[in-house]
Design a protein around this motif. Structure first.
Motif, PDB file in Angstrom:
ATOM      1  N   TYR A   1      -8.841   7.059   0.709  1.00 17.16           N
ATOM      2  CA  TYR A   1      -8.627   5.635   1.001  1.00 17.16           C
ATOM      3  C   TYR A   1      -9.947   4.960   1.330  1.00 17.16           C
ATOM      4  O   TYR A   1     -10.676   5.392   2.232  1.00 17.16           O
ATOM      5  CB  TYR A   1      -7.673   5.478   2.186  1.00 17.16           C
ATOM      6  CG  TYR A   1      -7.360   4.041   2.533  1.00 17.16           C
ATOM      7  CD1 TYR A   1      -6.444   3.316   1.786  1.00 17.16           C
ATOM      8  CD2 TYR A   1      -7.982   3.405   3.616  1.00 17.16           C
ATOM      9  CE1 TYR A   1      -6.147   1.998   2.105  1.00 17.16           C
ATOM     10  CE2 TYR A   1      -7.690   2.095   3.935  1.00 17.16           C
ATOM     11  CZ  TYR A   1      -6.763   1.394   3.174  1.00 17.16           C
ATOM     12  OH  TYR A   1      -6.475   0.086   3.475  1.00 17.16           O
TER      13      TYR A   1
ATOM     14  N   VAL B   1       0.390   4.344  -2.776  1.00 15.63           N
ATOM     15  CA  VAL B   1       0.075   5.712  -2.376  1.00 15.63           C
ATOM     16  C   VAL B   1       1.230   6.653  -2.727  1.00 15.63           C
ATOM     17  O   VAL B   1       1.010   7.779  -3.201  1.00 15.63           O
ATOM     18  CB  VAL B   1      -0.255   5.774  -0.866  1.00 15.63           C
ATOM     19  CG1 VAL B   1      -0.508   7.210  -0.432  1.00 15.63           C
ATOM     20  CG2 VAL B   1      -1.477   4.907  -0.559  1.00 15.63           C
TER      21      VAL B   1
ATOM     22  N   TYR C   1      -0.888   3.188   3.984  1.00 12.42           N
ATOM     23  CA  TYR C   1      -1.465   4.426   3.436  1.00 12.42           C
ATOM     24  C   TYR C   1      -1.057   5.627   4.292  1.00 12.42           C
ATOM     25  O   TYR C   1      -0.572   6.655   3.790  1.00 12.42           O
ATOM     26  CB  TYR C   1      -2.986   4.285   3.395  1.00 12.42           C
ATOM     27  CG  TYR C   1      -3.754   5.584   3.225  1.00 12.42           C
ATOM     28  CD1 TYR C   1      -3.806   6.229   1.992  1.00 12.42           C
ATOM     29  CD2 TYR C   1      -4.440   6.143   4.304  1.00 12.42           C
ATOM     30  CE1 TYR C   1      -4.526   7.414   1.835  1.00 12.42           C
ATOM     31  CE2 TYR C   1      -5.159   7.313   4.162  1.00 12.42           C
ATOM     32  CZ  TYR C   1      -5.209   7.953   2.921  1.00 12.42           C
ATOM     33  OH  TYR C   1      -5.915   9.122   2.779  1.00 12.42           O
TER      34      TYR C   1
ATOM     35  N   MET D   1       0.827  -1.202   0.000  1.00 13.55           N
ATOM     36  CA  MET D   1       0.000   0.000   0.000  1.00 13.55           C
ATOM     37  C   MET D   1       0.866   1.258   0.000  1.00 13.55           C
ATOM     38  O   MET D   1       0.518   2.262  -0.635  1.00 13.55           O
ATOM     39  CB  MET D   1      -0.940  -0.017   1.204  1.00 13.55           C
ATOM     40  CG  MET D   1      -1.964   1.111   1.200  1.00 13.55           C
ATOM     41  SD  MET D   1      -3.022   1.122  -0.298  1.00 13.55           S
ATOM     42  CE  MET D   1      -4.070  -0.307   0.034  1.00 13.55           C
TER      43      MET D   1
END
Length: 332
Positions: free
Chosen positions: A180, A168, A197, A164
């Motif tokens: 998100y 991002v 994230y 992740m």
């Protein structure tokens, strides 16, 4: 741990009677049958099915525990294991645990009762301690998509946090903010991806905006509702990342319906790279979760453990690396 003698004592029958009941003999009275099974349940007794199979050399079963085989992610996992099992002349027995601790335990017990020597277990409900105990009892058990330090040599897993974070970070190369849509499931995958994230935002010194975060059931319909909720709160950010590809498909559907151009106005990135991702419109940019390759590796490792209690496997081989797959749904 209870023994067959304990069962016989509680059931008030002989050890021989217990053995005949548990081995399915037809020459047993209904009273004895009930007494033995009631005693076994009361004591939590389970025959060591793996040991029996190894002695008899008759087991050709390979056990697999997934959350829900109807979910494409787990379908790919099963395909990977099935390929290895077929090459080894083994038959697959598949059970669903639905991320529920009781159901997962029952299904592992079921697989063992059917003499599965090798097991690949995808468990999110059972505790670390319970899985550690099972690994001590089952020589050929591998845990997939989970890391437990005490049995790290039995764990095949992906770095979800890193996956992740990569997605991002790449979006932030071209966008000022990223919304998100995460999973509301109480599992480590959901936590790790959300933390990835947040860390990507922190690394770019971008302030976390709680209004740009929605947690929901990780299915397409929920993704549609989540992006609708974000849109109704105010102006959408120019990029959105989702916990999985199913949520992303719901996001794409909503944006199409609103006439919002993808990726010109809003970029969308998923996670998992299930087969559907390359057939969505536009084709979905996503983080590849190599579950089929991981499953093949786990199945081979399970079989190796039965032949050699300490196969030579490095930490690097057990931890798989996520990769961003660039398609047409995002400007990155």
């Amino acid at each position: 741990m209870a023994t067959i003698k304990d069962v016989a004592r509680v059931a008030k029958v002989s050890v021989g009677t217990v053995s005949r009941v548990l081995n399915g003999s037809s020459k047993i009275s209904p009273e004895s049958y009930k007494a033995v099974h009631d005693a076994a349940r009361q004591l939590g007794y389970r025959r060591n099915a793996v040991a029996q199979a190894l002695v008899s050399k008759t087991s050709k079963m390979f056990g697999v525990l997934v959350s829900d085989v109807g979910v494409p992610f787990f379908g790919e996992m099963v395909k990977g294991i099935e390929e290895v099992a077929r090459q080894k002349g083994l038959h697959l027995l598949i059970c669903n645990g639905y991320h529920d601790a009781t159901e997962e335990k029952n299904m592992i017990e079921y697989l063992l009762s059917h003499r599965c020597q090798s097991l690949v277990v995808h468990s999110k409900g059972l505790s670390d301690e319970e899985l550690i105990q099972y690994s001590r009892e089952i020589p050929g058990m591998i845990v997939i998509n989970r890391y437990i330090d005490a049995i790290k040599e039995r764990c095949v897993f992906l770095n979800n946090h890193q996956g992740m974070h990569i997605a991002v970070s790449r979006l932030l190369d071209s966008h000022n903010g990223v919304a998100y849509i995460g999973s509301s499931e109480d599992i480590q995958d959901a936590t790790d991806r959300y933390l990835g994230y947040q860390k990507a935002l922190e690394d770019r010194s971008i302030e976390f905006n709680e209004q740009w975060v929605v947690h929901c059931e990780p299915v397409a319909e929920a993704g549609y509702k989540a992006i609708k909720q974000l849109a109704e709160q105010g102006e959408l950010p120019s990029s959105i990342v989702t916990y999985n590809d199913a949520l992303a498909s719901g996001v794409l559907d909503y944006l199409h319906g609103e006439g919002i151009k993808i990726p010109e106005q809003v970029s969308v990135v998923g996670f998992d790279d299930i087969e559907l991702a390359r057939y969505l419109y536009p084709k979905l940019t996503t983080v590849r979760y190599p579950i089929r390759e991981m499953a093949e590796f786990a199945a081979n490792l399970s079989i190796q453990l039965l032949e050699d209690a300490t196969p030579s496997v490095s930490d690097e081989e057990l931890e798989f690396v996520p990769k961003l797959i660039e398609r047409n749904s995002a400007v990155i």
